[in-house]
Design a protein around this motif. Structure first.
Motif, PDB file in Angstrom:
ATOM      1  N   ILE A 172       1.628  -4.840  -5.751  1.00  0.00           N
ATOM      2  CA  ILE A 172       0.717  -5.242  -4.596  1.00  0.00           C
ATOM      3  C   ILE A 172       0.693  -4.386  -3.584  1.00  0.00           C
ATOM      4  O   ILE A 172      -0.432  -4.132  -2.689  1.00  0.00           O
ATOM      5  N   MET A 173       1.892  -3.546  -3.206  1.00  0.00           N
ATOM      6  CA  MET A 173       1.851  -2.655  -2.003  1.00  0.00           C
ATOM      7  C   MET A 173       1.034  -1.594  -2.247  1.00  0.00           C
ATOM      8  O   MET A 173       0.113  -1.259  -1.317  1.00  0.00           O
ATOM      9  N   GLU A 174       0.946  -1.258  -3.616  1.00  0.00           N
ATOM     10  CA  GLU A 174      -0.099  -0.306  -4.024  1.00  0.00           C
ATOM     11  C   GLU A 174      -1.433  -0.450  -3.755  1.00  0.00           C
ATOM     12  O   GLU A 174      -2.282   0.349  -3.015  1.00  0.00           O
ATOM     13  N   ILE A 175      -1.825  -1.850  -3.921  1.00  0.00           N
ATOM     14  CA  ILE A 175      -3.185  -2.345  -3.885  1.00  0.00           C
ATOM     15  C   ILE A 175      -3.412  -2.249  -2.232  1.00  0.00           C
ATOM     16  O   ILE A 175      -4.560  -1.764  -1.832  1.00  0.00           O
ATOM     17  N   VAL A 176      -2.711  -2.980  -1.454  1.00  0.00           N
ATOM     18  CA  VAL A 176      -2.807  -3.032  -0.001  1.00  0.00           C
ATOM     19  C   VAL A 176      -2.865  -1.584   0.399  1.00  0.00           C
ATOM     20  O   VAL A 176      -3.935  -1.124   1.244  1.00  0.00           O
ATOM     21  N   LEU A 177      -2.233  -0.566   0.225  1.00  0.00           N
ATOM     22  CA  LEU A 177      -2.249   0.792   0.464  1.00  0.00           C
ATOM     23  C   LEU A 177      -3.685   1.493   0.238  1.00  0.00           C
ATOM     24  O   LEU A 177      -4.197   1.982   1.079  1.00  0.00           O
ATOM     25  N   ILE A 178      -4.181   1.063  -0.954  1.00  0.00           N
ATOM     26  CA  ILE A 178      -5.383   1.909  -1.048  1.00  0.00           C
ATOM     27  C   ILE A 178      -6.365   0.782  -0.564  1.00  0.00           C
ATOM     28  O   ILE A 178      -7.507   1.821   0.043  1.00  0.00           O
ATOM     29  N   ALA A 179      -6.445  -0.462  -0.350  1.00  0.00           N
ATOM     30  CA  ALA A 179      -7.198  -1.015   0.655  1.00  0.00           C
ATOM     31  C   ALA A 179      -7.491  -0.444   1.819  1.00  0.00           C
ATOM     32  O   ALA A 179      -8.567  -0.317   2.445  1.00  0.00           O
ATOM     33  N   CYS A 180      -6.185  -0.244   2.460  1.00  0.00           N
ATOM     34  CA  CYS A 180      -6.167   0.383   3.868  1.00  0.00           C
ATOM     35  C   CYS A 180      -7.041   1.848   3.773  1.00  0.00           C
ATOM     36  O   CYS A 180      -7.539   2.057   4.806  1.00  0.00           O
ATOM     37  N   ILE A 181      -6.819   2.489   2.779  1.00  0.00           N
ATOM     38  CA  ILE A 181      -7.441   4.028   2.854  1.00  0.00           C
ATOM     39  C   ILE A 181      -8.966   3.820   2.782  1.00  0.00           C
ATOM     40  O   ILE A 181      -9.603   4.296   3.396  1.00  0.00           O
ATOM     41  N   PHE A 182      -9.407   2.885   2.069  1.00  0.00           N
ATOM     42  CA  PHE A 182     -10.837   2.463   2.079  1.00  0.00           C
ATOM     43  C   PHE A 182     -11.114   1.945   3.303  1.00  0.00           C
ATOM     44  O   PHE A 182     -12.589   1.938   3.730  1.00  0.00           O
ATOM     45  N   THR A 183     -10.554   1.039   3.962  1.00  0.00           N
ATOM     46  CA  THR A 183     -10.973   0.493   5.170  1.00  0.00           C
ATOM     47  C   THR A 183     -11.082   1.524   6.245  1.00  0.00           C
ATOM     48  O   THR A 183     -12.032   1.542   7.062  1.00  0.00           O
ATOM     49  N   MET A 184     -10.011   2.412   6.305  1.00  0.00           N
ATOM     50  CA  MET A 184      -9.951   3.616   7.178  1.00  0.00           C
ATOM     51  C   MET A 184     -11.385   4.399   6.940  1.00  0.00           C
ATOM     52  O   MET A 184     -12.093   4.722   8.088  1.00  0.00           O
ATOM     53  N   ASN A 185     -11.586   4.873   5.871  1.00  0.00           N
ATOM     54  CA  ASN A 185     -12.307   5.848   5.745  1.00  0.00           C
ATOM     55  C   ASN A 185     -14.059   5.256   5.673  1.00  0.00           C
ATOM     56  O   ASN A 185     -15.023   5.711   6.024  1.00  0.00           O
ATOM     57  N   GLY A 186     -13.961   3.853   5.084  1.00  0.00           N
ATOM     58  CA  GLY A 186     -15.166   3.275   5.233  1.00  0.00           C
ATOM     59  C   GLY A 186     -15.762   2.741   6.340  1.00  0.00           C
ATOM     60  O   GLY A 186     -16.791   3.094   6.896  1.00  0.00           O
ATOM     61  N   ALA A 187     -14.873   2.352   7.391  1.00  0.00           N
ATOM     62  CA  ALA A 187     -15.208   1.989   8.927  1.00  0.00           C
ATOM     63  C   ALA A 187     -15.465   3.251   9.482  1.00  0.00           C
ATOM     64  O   ALA A 187     -16.482   3.156  10.414  1.00  0.00           O
TER      65      ALA A 187
END
Ligand code: SF4
Ligand code: SF4
Lengths: 262, 436
Positions: free
Chosen positions: B155-170
């Motif tokens: 789950i941490m892995e998933i959150v981490l990846i979600a963060c990367i795409f929130t960052m790059n996406g925004a």
């Protein structure tokens, strides 16, 4: 055919020395089924005029079951006594039909002062065939038969010998069929680690039955092995499955001796 | 302000991590010495093949591929961390973007692709564990914490990846809104507008990007400090552990030097039976009762174990319903080591808590079920050797406590008396040659 065996002591008395020592092992000496394997191997050695000898009554347990049971004292006692005798006869090369002896002599004796070239009997037979000393009669004994090979843990995983026994089976003009768990992934027969000498712990099944089922799945008529303990375990498994009239458990040495009309 | 918070956070988490690593090193040092400094070339090769190349994983190709996605993403994303650190400490935004130009775009795009693959891999792993209920991942020794640990990591892995795409996406959406430009990162170029295109407030996008950025780095710090408590430590220990693998044939069990001395003395008629040992150090124990009697390599093995259960799934004893599970042997060793290590740090080096690996964690029923077949050793993707622990514990049972199944006592007596495990006289050893 009568078998010819000489002991190291006899050879020494005649001022001769053999090129190789045949380490018979306890199973090969005392177990009724394994004695047949011993004799099959001796027939092959005789046929090829291999200059060999045995220790006879001077041989003693390699110590393998003691070591694996956790009794390092008994193991080292046995090893040091055996090494003294082997070194006394200046033995250089040893062949054995027992993978447990093979492993101890080859890997564990050097650290205690016993340095020999140790080979498994399937490797020796392979050499004999390659060098032209042994030819298999074209008697069709195994023609069209399916043979599967059960890897003994102490030959396979423990020492990475997978090919010698298989190449010999292929020489038989038979079809080699592999079990789903084979070679490095082979399943133990259940005898190793001194289990041979005790009842199994509480469980849902005997290991040899699980392994025999692997063999039955191949539809082979012959289960070949290269270890007297595996032989016992698989034979019991076949009996348990009530297949002893159609499926035979045989050592590679016996298959070759048959095919060579010995 | 941001920089300060970042600096303090970075310092605290690396410091805490280092402290935990130090404790682990200390625990491993509780083990007995063993020389594994020989054959360096062969050791490097083993490490490169088995740890870096994951050679043994590919026996099970699907798991290997899924694992590879996460592994590759993990290793490659570390490059991005360099920039995150610089940005965090200096307050810059994408420090390398201008100087590296196209190469930067390529690198981040590559990381994005790997992250997507890892995202898929992680979901598949979660499904396999919790929905498909793969037998080896649902055994009783995993009940409780080990199962939570495994899921938490994923789950941490998933959150981490979600963060990367929130960052790059925004970031992408903001750039587009502000000046109709694009970062041109392969995935966020489309994901960004898709997720955040509807937001027409630059400030909101900026906050979102910051949330992603902080989320990412906080996850990294959290992950790092979670590792020492988790089976996930294998991501570090896989390397030294394979480097220090046993290189001898698997069948070879070490000859105990302490026994050799005694046996030689017994066999040597010239040895003086009344001679007293010259040093008054306490006699070494034969075999292992606790983790302090195991070698440091067995202890490192325990920290490296990722509880995948491949060993147990091929163990003939376990397959046939016996209590023995090589994975449990490794988990027990690790738990006991953590327990004793903490106790000793609190109460002093020489203190004893009265418990032991043998008995309190591992029962003799488990030990006596082992056939020493080496299937577990063969199967372990990072060359862990559960068998050597089993043998060491058996040695203690037999040599120190004479605690051994009675049939085996018979077998040992036979060997000692007549040189064979069965009751046959040694002078009958050659009878086979005369029988028909
Ligand atoms: S060596 Fe022992 S623990 Fe390992 S797989 Fe074989 S029986 Fe199981
Ligand atoms: S010992 Fe190896 S195979 Fe067994 S659970 Fe641990 S990492 Fe997996």
């Amino acid at each position: 055919m009568n078998i010819q065996v000489r002991t190291m002591a006899e050879m020494l008395a005649a001022n001769e020395s053999p090129e190789i020592l045949f380490w018979v092992g306890c199973a090969g000496s005392f177990d009724d089924r394994a004695k047949k394997i011993t004799k099959a191997l001796v027939k092959i050695l005789n046929q090829c005029k291999v200059n060999f000898a045995i220790l006879g009554t001077e041989e003693s347990c390699s110590g393998d079951p003691a070591k694996r049971a956790g009794n390092e004292f008994t193991f080292q006692m046995q090893a040091l006594m055996n090494i003294e005798i082997l070194n006394g006869y200046a033995v250089k090369k040893i062949v054995t039909a027992c993978p447990h002896c093979f492993n101890s002599l080859k890997n564990e004796y050097p650290g205690l002062g016993g340095n020999y070239e140790v080979i498994h009997h399937t490797q020796l037979i392979q050499d004999l065939i390659y060098s032209g000393k042994l030819t298999l009669a074209d008697n069709g004994t195994f023609k069209g038969k399916k043979i599967t090979f059960h890897d003994p843990c102490y030959l396979g995983r423990a020492n990475d010998v997978y090919e010698a026994p298989r190449e010999l089976i292929l020489k038989l003009d038979a079809e080699l069929v592999e079990m789903k768990r084979c070679k490095a992934n082979g399943l133990c027969c259940g005898a190793g680690g001194a289990q041979m000498f005790k009842e199994a712990e509480k469980g849902s099944k005997e290991i040899n039955i699980e392994r025999t089922e692997d063999a039955l799945q191949t539809n082979a008529q012959i289960i070949a092995t290269g270890c007297p303990f595996c032989n016992t375990m698989m034979t019991d498994g076949i009996k348990h499955a009530q297949k002893e009239s159609t499926i035979h458990v045989m050592d590679i040495a016996e298959l070759i001796a048959n095919a060579a009309d010995l | 302000m941001h920089q300060l918070i970042f600096g303090v956070l970075a310092l605290l988490s690396t410091g805490f991590f280092a402290f935990n690593l130090y404790k682990i090193a200390q625990n491993i040092h509780l083990g007995l010495p063993l020389n594994r400094s020989d054959q360096k070339a062969k050791r490097w090769k083993t490490m490169l093949l088995v740890a870096l190349g994951q050679k043994k994983m590919f026996n099970r190709p699907i798991a290997a591929l899924l694992h590879l996605t996460i592994y590759a993403a993990f290793v490659i994303t570390q490059i991005e961390l360099i920039e995150i650190f610089i940005d965090g400490l200096s307050g810059s935004h994408r420090y390398f973007q201008h100087s590296l130009g196209a190469f930067y775009t390529f690198t981040i795009s590559f990381i994005e692709i790997l992250s997507i693959l890892a995202f898929i891999g992680t979901l598949a792993f979660l499904a396999r564990r919790n929905m498909l209920k793969l037998p080896r991942l649902n055994m009783k020794e995993l009940a409780g914490w080990p199962t939570k640990d495994a899921n938490l990591i994923l789950i941490m892995e998933i959150v981490l990846i979600a963060c990367i795409f929130t960052m790059n996406g925004a970031d992408e959406a903001a750039l587009k809104l502000h000046s109709n430009l694009s970062n041109d990162f392969l995935i966020s170029k489309s994901i960004g507008p898709l997720l955040f295109g509807g937001i027409d407030n630059l400030n909101t996008l900026h906050i979102l990007e910051q949330v992603g950025w902080w989320g990412h780095i906080i996850m990294v710090f959290a992950f790092m400090n979670y590792l020492p408590y988790s089976k996930h430590l294998h991501i570090f220990f896989a390397f030294p552990n394979t480097y220090y693998s046993k290189l001898e044939p698997k069948g070879q069990i070490e000859n105990m030097p302490s026994v050799t001395n005694e046996v030689k003395l017994m066999l040597d008629p010239n040895a003086d039976p009344y001679s007293t040992p010259t040093n008054d150090a306490p006699a070494a124990r034969f075999g292992a009762k606790d983790i302090t009697d195991l070698t440091w390599k067995s202890l490192m093995d325990a920290y490296s174990c990722t509880e995948c259960g491949r060993c147990t799934s091929v163990c003939p004893a376990n397959i046939t319903g016996k209590l023995l599970s090589p994975r449990k042997i490794m988990m027990d060793t690790r738990d006991r080591m953590a327990e004793l290590g903490n106790y000793k740090r609190k109460n002093g080096k020489e203190s004893q808590d009265g418990k032991s690996l043998l008995g309190d964690y591992i029962s003799k029923e488990e030990l006596w079920a082992c056939t020493t077949c080496n299937a577990c050793v063969q199967e372990c993707p990072i060359n862990i050797d559960p068998l050597s622990i089993i043998i060491d514990l058996r040695r203690f049972l037999v040599m120190e406590e004479a605690n051994i199944p009675s049939e085996l006592t018979g077998m040992l007596t036979n060997i000692e008396n007549n040189g064979a495990p069965w009751q046959f006289a040694s002078n009958e050893r050659m009878n086979w040659s005369k029988e028909e």
